[in-house]
Design a protein around this motif. Structure first.
Motif, PDB file in Angstrom:
ATOM      1  N   PRO A  55      -7.293  17.599  -4.832  1.00  0.00           N
ATOM      2  CA  PRO A  55      -7.296  17.286  -3.395  1.00  0.00           C
ATOM      3  C   PRO A  55      -5.957  16.796  -2.860  1.00  0.00           C
ATOM      4  O   PRO A  55      -5.519  17.215  -1.791  1.00  0.00           O
ATOM      5  N   GLU A  56      -5.286  15.923  -3.611  1.00  0.00           N
ATOM      6  CA  GLU A  56      -4.021  15.377  -3.119  1.00  0.00           C
ATOM      7  C   GLU A  56      -2.918  16.433  -3.094  1.00  0.00           C
ATOM      8  O   GLU A  56      -2.051  16.433  -2.203  1.00  0.00           O
ATOM      9  N   ARG A  76      -3.574  19.768  -2.856  1.00  0.00           N
ATOM     10  CA  ARG A  76      -4.008  20.715  -1.824  1.00  0.00           C
ATOM     11  C   ARG A  76      -3.553  20.248  -0.435  1.00  0.00           C
ATOM     12  O   ARG A  76      -3.086  21.046   0.377  1.00  0.00           O
ATOM     13  N   GLU A  77      -3.672  18.946  -0.181  1.00  0.00           N
ATOM     14  CA  GLU A  77      -3.254  18.402   1.110  1.00  0.00           C
ATOM     15  C   GLU A  77      -1.754  18.567   1.320  1.00  0.00           C
ATOM     16  O   GLU A  77      -1.291  18.887   2.422  1.00  0.00           O
ATOM     17  N   LYS A  78      -0.975  18.352   0.272  1.00  0.00           N
ATOM     18  CA  LYS A  78       0.477  18.501   0.376  1.00  0.00           C
ATOM     19  C   LYS A  78       0.860  19.965   0.601  1.00  0.00           C
ATOM     20  O   LYS A  78       1.785  20.258   1.363  1.00  0.00           O
ATOM     21  N   ALA A 136       0.158  20.759   4.127  1.00  0.00           N
ATOM     22  CA  ALA A 136       1.185  20.154   4.982  1.00  0.00           C
ATOM     23  C   ALA A 136       2.464  20.986   4.983  1.00  0.00           C
ATOM     24  O   ALA A 136       3.234  20.950   5.947  1.00  0.00           O
TER      25      ALA A 136
END
Length: 326
Positions: free
Chosen positions: A281-282, A284-286, A289
Protein backbone atom coordinates in the motif's frame (compact mmCIF):
# COMPACT_ATOMS: atom_id res chain seq x y z
CA UNK A 1 -0.50 2.88 21.88
CA UNK A 2 1.01 -0.24 20.29
CA UNK A 3 1.30 -0.03 16.51
CA UNK A 4 0.56 -3.22 14.58
CA UNK A 5 2.15 -3.84 11.18
CA UNK A 6 -0.14 -3.83 8.17
CA UNK A 7 -1.41 -7.41 8.03
CA UNK A 8 -1.90 -7.46 4.27
CA UNK A 9 1.69 -6.27 3.79
CA UNK A 10 2.99 -8.99 6.12
CA UNK A 11 0.96 -11.67 4.35
CA UNK A 12 2.16 -10.50 0.91
CA UNK A 13 5.77 -10.36 2.08
CA UNK A 14 5.50 -13.83 3.59
CA UNK A 15 4.07 -15.16 0.34
CA UNK A 16 6.94 -13.63 -1.64
CA UNK A 17 9.46 -15.14 0.74
CA UNK A 18 7.79 -18.55 0.55
CA UNK A 19 7.88 -18.34 -3.26
CA UNK A 20 11.54 -17.36 -3.18
CA UNK A 21 12.39 -20.16 -0.74
CA UNK A 22 10.84 -22.69 -3.11
CA UNK A 23 13.36 -21.74 -5.81
CA UNK A 24 16.59 -23.70 -6.39
CA UNK A 25 19.39 -23.33 -3.86
CA UNK A 26 21.41 -21.07 -6.18
CA UNK A 27 18.68 -18.41 -5.93
CA UNK A 28 18.70 -18.53 -2.12
CA UNK A 29 22.34 -17.38 -2.03
CA UNK A 30 21.91 -14.75 -4.76
CA UNK A 31 22.77 -11.88 -4.90
CA UNK A 32 26.06 -12.08 -3.04
CA UNK A 33 27.13 -8.50 -3.80
CA UNK A 34 25.41 -5.19 -4.71
CA UNK A 35 22.77 -5.35 -7.44
CA UNK A 36 22.83 -2.68 -10.14
CA UNK A 37 19.70 -1.20 -11.78
CA UNK A 38 20.67 0.49 -15.06
CA UNK A 39 18.37 3.30 -16.20
CA UNK A 40 18.72 4.51 -19.78
CA UNK A 41 17.48 8.00 -18.93
CA UNK A 42 18.83 10.91 -16.86
CA UNK A 43 18.19 11.63 -13.21
CA UNK A 44 14.72 13.03 -12.59
CA UNK A 45 13.14 11.11 -15.48
CA UNK A 46 10.18 8.80 -14.81
CA UNK A 47 12.23 5.57 -15.13
CA UNK A 48 14.87 7.04 -12.80
CA UNK A 49 12.27 7.99 -10.18
CA UNK A 50 10.70 4.53 -10.39
CA UNK A 51 14.08 2.80 -10.05
CA UNK A 52 14.96 4.82 -6.97
CA UNK A 53 11.55 4.12 -5.46
CA UNK A 54 11.97 0.35 -5.64
CA UNK A 55 15.72 0.27 -4.89
CA UNK A 56 15.51 0.55 -1.09
CA UNK A 57 12.76 -2.05 -0.48
CA UNK A 58 14.43 -4.37 -2.98
CA UNK A 59 17.73 -4.01 -1.13
CA UNK A 60 16.00 -4.87 2.15
CA UNK A 61 14.37 -7.93 0.58
CA UNK A 62 17.60 -9.16 -1.03
CA UNK A 63 19.93 -8.33 1.85
CA UNK A 64 22.33 -6.55 -0.51
CA UNK A 65 22.70 -2.89 -1.59
CA UNK A 66 20.86 -1.91 -4.79
CA UNK A 67 22.56 0.83 -6.82
CA UNK A 68 20.88 2.88 -9.56
CA UNK A 69 23.16 3.79 -12.48
CA UNK A 70 22.02 6.26 -15.16
CA UNK A 71 23.20 5.56 -18.72
CA UNK A 72 21.10 8.05 -20.73
CA UNK A 73 20.80 8.37 -24.48
CA UNK A 74 19.20 6.91 -27.63
CA UNK A 75 15.75 6.73 -26.08
CA UNK A 76 16.98 4.46 -23.31
CA UNK A 77 18.71 2.03 -25.65
CA UNK A 78 22.23 2.82 -24.40
CA UNK A 79 21.20 1.60 -20.97
CA UNK A 80 19.31 -1.35 -22.44
CA UNK A 81 22.39 -2.38 -24.41
CA UNK A 82 24.47 -2.26 -21.21
CA UNK A 83 21.98 -4.60 -19.55
CA UNK A 84 21.85 -6.98 -22.52
CA UNK A 85 25.67 -7.20 -22.52
CA UNK A 86 26.04 -7.68 -18.75
CA UNK A 87 27.43 -11.05 -17.69
CA UNK A 88 27.98 -10.44 -13.97
CA UNK A 89 24.59 -11.83 -12.85
CA UNK A 90 24.12 -8.64 -10.82
CA UNK A 91 22.87 -6.15 -13.44
CA UNK A 92 19.24 -5.52 -14.35
CA UNK A 93 17.51 -2.62 -16.09
CA UNK A 94 14.46 -0.42 -15.59
CA UNK A 95 13.11 0.22 -19.08
CA UNK A 96 10.24 1.70 -21.07
CA UNK A 97 8.06 0.23 -23.84
CA UNK A 98 10.39 0.83 -26.78
CA UNK A 99 13.47 -0.64 -25.10
CA UNK A 100 11.73 -3.99 -24.77
CA UNK A 101 9.73 -4.06 -28.01
CA UNK A 102 10.76 -2.22 -31.16
CA UNK A 103 14.42 -1.22 -30.66
CA UNK A 104 15.64 -3.61 -33.38
CA UNK A 105 12.64 -2.96 -35.64
CA UNK A 106 13.28 0.78 -35.50
CA UNK A 107 16.99 0.35 -36.11
CA UNK A 108 18.21 -2.93 -37.65
CA UNK A 109 21.75 -1.82 -36.72
CA UNK A 110 20.86 -1.51 -33.01
CA UNK A 111 23.53 -3.06 -30.81
CA UNK A 112 21.04 -5.34 -29.03
CA UNK A 113 17.83 -7.20 -29.83
CA UNK A 114 15.32 -6.92 -26.97
CA UNK A 115 13.31 -9.93 -28.09
CA UNK A 116 16.41 -12.16 -28.09
CA UNK A 117 18.82 -10.70 -25.54
CA UNK A 118 16.62 -9.46 -22.68
CA UNK A 119 14.54 -11.48 -20.24
CA UNK A 120 11.28 -10.00 -18.89
CA UNK A 121 11.15 -9.74 -15.09
CA UNK A 122 8.15 -7.59 -14.11
CA UNK A 123 5.83 -4.92 -15.50
CA UNK A 124 5.79 -2.38 -12.68
CA UNK A 125 3.39 0.40 -13.68
CA UNK A 126 1.50 1.99 -16.58
CA UNK A 127 0.13 5.44 -17.42
CA UNK A 128 -1.37 7.48 -20.25
CA UNK A 129 0.58 10.43 -21.64
CA UNK A 130 -0.28 14.09 -21.16
CA UNK A 131 -0.10 16.47 -24.12
CA UNK A 132 1.74 19.40 -22.56
CA UNK A 133 2.47 22.90 -23.84
CA UNK A 134 4.01 26.22 -22.73
CA UNK A 135 1.89 28.60 -20.65
CA UNK A 136 1.51 30.85 -23.68
CA UNK A 137 -0.54 28.15 -25.43
CA UNK A 138 -4.36 28.19 -25.49
CA UNK A 139 -5.84 26.36 -22.50
CA UNK A 140 -8.71 24.81 -24.45
CA UNK A 141 -7.76 21.59 -26.22
CA UNK A 142 -9.61 22.29 -29.46
CA UNK A 143 -8.19 25.83 -29.60
CA UNK A 144 -4.67 24.51 -28.98
CA UNK A 145 -4.95 21.94 -31.77
CA UNK A 146 -6.31 24.62 -34.11
CA UNK A 147 -3.29 26.83 -33.31
CA UNK A 148 -0.93 23.90 -33.86
CA UNK A 149 -2.61 23.11 -37.15
CA UNK A 150 -2.20 26.69 -38.30
CA UNK A 151 1.46 26.80 -37.23
CA UNK A 152 2.29 23.72 -39.33
CA UNK A 153 5.98 22.85 -39.31
CA UNK A 154 6.92 26.14 -37.62
CA UNK A 155 6.23 24.37 -34.32
CA UNK A 156 8.42 21.66 -32.78
CA UNK A 157 7.64 18.85 -30.40
CA UNK A 158 10.07 17.18 -28.03
CA UNK A 159 10.50 13.56 -26.98
CA UNK A 160 12.99 11.56 -24.90
CA UNK A 161 14.29 9.87 -28.04
CA UNK A 162 13.48 8.34 -31.42
CA UNK A 163 11.21 5.31 -31.07
CA UNK A 164 9.93 6.13 -27.59
CA UNK A 165 6.17 6.02 -27.09
CA UNK A 166 6.23 9.82 -26.68
CA UNK A 167 7.68 10.03 -30.20
CA UNK A 168 5.54 7.35 -31.84
CA UNK A 169 2.44 8.62 -30.04
CA UNK A 170 2.96 12.15 -31.31
CA UNK A 171 3.25 10.85 -34.85
CA UNK A 172 -0.11 9.13 -34.38
CA UNK A 173 -1.58 12.32 -32.93
CA UNK A 174 -0.20 14.32 -35.88
CA UNK A 175 -1.97 12.08 -38.38
CA UNK A 176 -5.26 11.99 -36.44
CA UNK A 177 -5.36 15.76 -35.77
CA UNK A 178 -3.72 16.87 -39.05
CA UNK A 179 -0.72 18.49 -37.34
CA UNK A 180 2.83 18.98 -38.65
CA UNK A 181 5.23 19.89 -35.80
CA UNK A 182 8.86 18.84 -36.28
CA UNK A 183 10.34 16.19 -33.96
CA UNK A 184 13.25 17.22 -31.73
CA UNK A 185 14.65 14.30 -29.66
CA UNK A 186 16.36 14.85 -26.29
CA UNK A 187 18.26 12.54 -23.89
CA UNK A 188 15.27 12.48 -21.51
CA UNK A 189 12.05 14.20 -20.46
CA UNK A 190 13.73 16.65 -18.04
CA UNK A 191 15.48 18.17 -21.08
CA UNK A 192 12.19 18.17 -23.01
CA UNK A 193 10.55 20.11 -20.18
CA UNK A 194 13.41 22.63 -20.06
CA UNK A 195 13.14 23.14 -23.82
CA UNK A 196 9.38 23.61 -23.66
CA UNK A 197 9.64 26.15 -20.85
CA UNK A 198 12.35 27.92 -22.84
CA UNK A 199 10.23 28.02 -26.00
CA UNK A 200 12.37 25.69 -28.14
CA UNK A 201 9.50 23.19 -28.46
CA UNK A 202 5.78 23.94 -28.41
CA UNK A 203 4.39 20.60 -27.28
CA UNK A 204 5.29 17.16 -25.92
CA UNK A 205 3.66 14.00 -24.64
CA UNK A 206 4.89 13.60 -21.06
CA UNK A 207 4.31 11.07 -18.27
CA UNK A 208 1.60 12.39 -15.92
CA UNK A 209 3.86 12.74 -12.89
CA UNK A 210 6.39 14.93 -14.71
CA UNK A 211 3.75 16.90 -16.61
CA UNK A 212 1.53 17.69 -13.63
CA UNK A 213 4.45 18.76 -11.42
CA UNK A 214 5.20 21.47 -13.99
CA UNK A 215 1.52 22.33 -14.47
CA UNK A 216 0.91 22.72 -10.74
CA UNK A 217 4.11 24.76 -10.51
CA UNK A 218 2.72 27.20 -13.06
CA UNK A 219 5.36 26.45 -15.70
CA UNK A 220 3.46 24.40 -18.30
CA UNK A 221 -0.10 23.76 -19.48
CA UNK A 222 -1.83 20.36 -19.67
CA UNK A 223 -3.88 20.08 -22.86
CA UNK A 224 -5.22 16.51 -22.65
CA UNK A 225 -4.46 12.85 -21.95
CA UNK A 226 -4.05 10.00 -24.45
CA UNK A 227 -6.61 7.69 -22.83
CA UNK A 228 -10.07 7.22 -24.42
CA UNK A 229 -11.67 8.99 -21.43
CA UNK A 230 -10.35 10.87 -18.43
CA UNK A 231 -7.70 8.99 -16.48
CA UNK A 232 -7.89 8.29 -12.74
CA UNK A 233 -4.21 9.24 -12.57
CA UNK A 234 -4.98 12.83 -13.67
CA UNK A 235 -8.78 13.15 -13.40
CA UNK A 236 -8.76 16.94 -13.82
CA UNK A 237 -7.18 16.78 -17.28
CA UNK A 238 -9.60 16.20 -20.19
CA UNK A 239 -9.08 13.42 -22.69
CA UNK A 240 -7.89 14.50 -26.13
CA UNK A 241 -11.08 12.91 -27.44
CA UNK A 242 -12.88 15.87 -25.85
CA UNK A 243 -10.85 18.11 -28.18
CA UNK A 244 -11.97 16.08 -31.19
CA UNK A 245 -9.15 13.53 -31.53
CA UNK A 246 -10.73 10.13 -32.11
CA UNK A 247 -9.44 6.61 -31.46
CA UNK A 248 -6.31 7.69 -29.59
CA UNK A 249 -5.18 5.32 -26.86
CA UNK A 250 -1.52 5.39 -25.86
CA UNK A 251 0.07 4.07 -22.71
CA UNK A 252 3.60 4.13 -21.39
CA UNK A 253 5.04 1.67 -18.93
CA UNK A 254 8.02 1.02 -16.71
CA UNK A 255 9.32 -2.53 -16.46
CA UNK A 256 12.30 -4.46 -15.17
CA UNK A 257 14.27 -6.72 -17.50
CA UNK A 258 17.47 -8.69 -17.18
CA UNK A 259 20.10 -10.05 -19.57
CA UNK A 260 19.38 -13.50 -20.95
CA UNK A 261 22.47 -14.69 -19.12
CA UNK A 262 20.78 -14.23 -15.72
CA UNK A 263 19.73 -17.69 -14.46
CA UNK A 264 15.98 -18.34 -14.49
CA UNK A 265 15.97 -18.96 -10.75
CA UNK A 266 17.28 -15.45 -10.13
CA UNK A 267 14.72 -13.98 -12.54
CA UNK A 268 11.91 -15.79 -10.71
CA UNK A 269 13.18 -14.55 -7.33
CA UNK A 270 13.38 -10.96 -8.56
CA UNK A 271 9.95 -11.17 -10.16
CA UNK A 272 8.27 -12.41 -6.97
CA UNK A 273 9.90 -9.74 -4.84
CA UNK A 274 9.11 -6.89 -7.25
CA UNK A 275 5.45 -7.91 -7.49
CA UNK A 276 5.26 -7.82 -3.69
CA UNK A 277 7.07 -4.47 -3.44
CA UNK A 278 4.97 -2.47 -5.92
CA UNK A 279 1.72 -3.87 -4.49
CA UNK A 280 2.49 -2.75 -0.94
CA UNK A 281 0.00 0.00 0.00
CA UNK A 282 2.69 2.54 0.88
CA UNK A 283 4.61 1.89 -2.35
CA UNK A 284 1.42 1.87 -4.42
CA UNK A 285 0.57 5.32 -3.04
CA UNK A 286 4.01 6.66 -3.96
CA UNK A 287 3.72 5.23 -7.47
CA UNK A 288 0.30 6.85 -7.86
CA UNK A 289 1.77 10.14 -6.65
CA UNK A 290 4.35 9.85 -9.45
CA UNK A 291 1.48 9.56 -11.93
CA UNK A 292 1.37 5.80 -12.49
CA UNK A 293 -1.05 2.92 -11.97
CA UNK A 294 0.54 -0.19 -10.45
CA UNK A 295 0.60 -3.24 -12.71
CA UNK A 296 2.79 -5.57 -10.66
CA UNK A 297 2.91 -8.50 -13.08
CA UNK A 298 5.27 -11.44 -13.01
CA UNK A 299 7.70 -12.23 -15.81
CA UNK A 300 5.04 -14.00 -17.85
CA UNK A 301 2.73 -10.99 -17.62
CA UNK A 302 5.43 -8.68 -18.95
CA UNK A 303 6.24 -11.15 -21.73
CA UNK A 304 2.59 -11.13 -22.83
CA UNK A 305 2.55 -7.33 -22.85
CA UNK A 306 5.70 -7.24 -25.01
CA UNK A 307 4.23 -9.78 -27.41
CA UNK A 308 0.98 -7.83 -27.77
CA UNK A 309 2.52 -4.36 -28.13
CA UNK A 310 5.48 -5.03 -30.42
CA UNK A 311 3.47 -5.41 -33.67
CA UNK A 312 1.35 -2.34 -32.85
CA UNK A 313 4.38 -0.07 -32.36
CA UNK A 314 6.13 -1.64 -35.34
CA UNK A 315 3.16 -0.70 -37.52
CA UNK A 316 3.43 2.95 -36.42
CA UNK A 317 7.12 2.93 -37.36
CA UNK A 318 6.50 1.46 -40.79
CA UNK A 319 3.48 3.62 -41.65
CA UNK A 320 5.30 6.82 -40.65
CA UNK A 321 8.64 5.69 -42.11
CA UNK A 322 10.44 6.50 -38.87
CA UNK A 323 14.19 6.01 -39.04
CA UNK A 324 16.93 6.18 -36.38
CA UNK A 325 17.92 9.79 -35.77
CA UNK A 326 14.80 11.07 -37.53
Amino acid sequence: MTRHPNRRHLIATAAALVAASALPAQAATWPNRPLKIVVGFPGGSSPDLMARLIAEPLAQALGQPVVVENRPGAGGNIGATAVARATDDHTIGLMINGNLTIAKILNPDATYDPLKELTPVSLLATAPLVLTAPLSAPADGAAFLAAARQAGDKWNYGSPGVGTVAHLGMEVLKSRAKLAPVHVPYPGNPQVITAMIGGQVQMALLPPGLAMAQVRGGKLRAIGVTSPGRSSVVPDVPSLSEAGVQNLQLEIWNAVAAPNSLPKAHVAKLSALLVDIVRRPEIREKILAQGWTVAGTNAEGLARRIQAETPVLADVIRRNQIKPGG
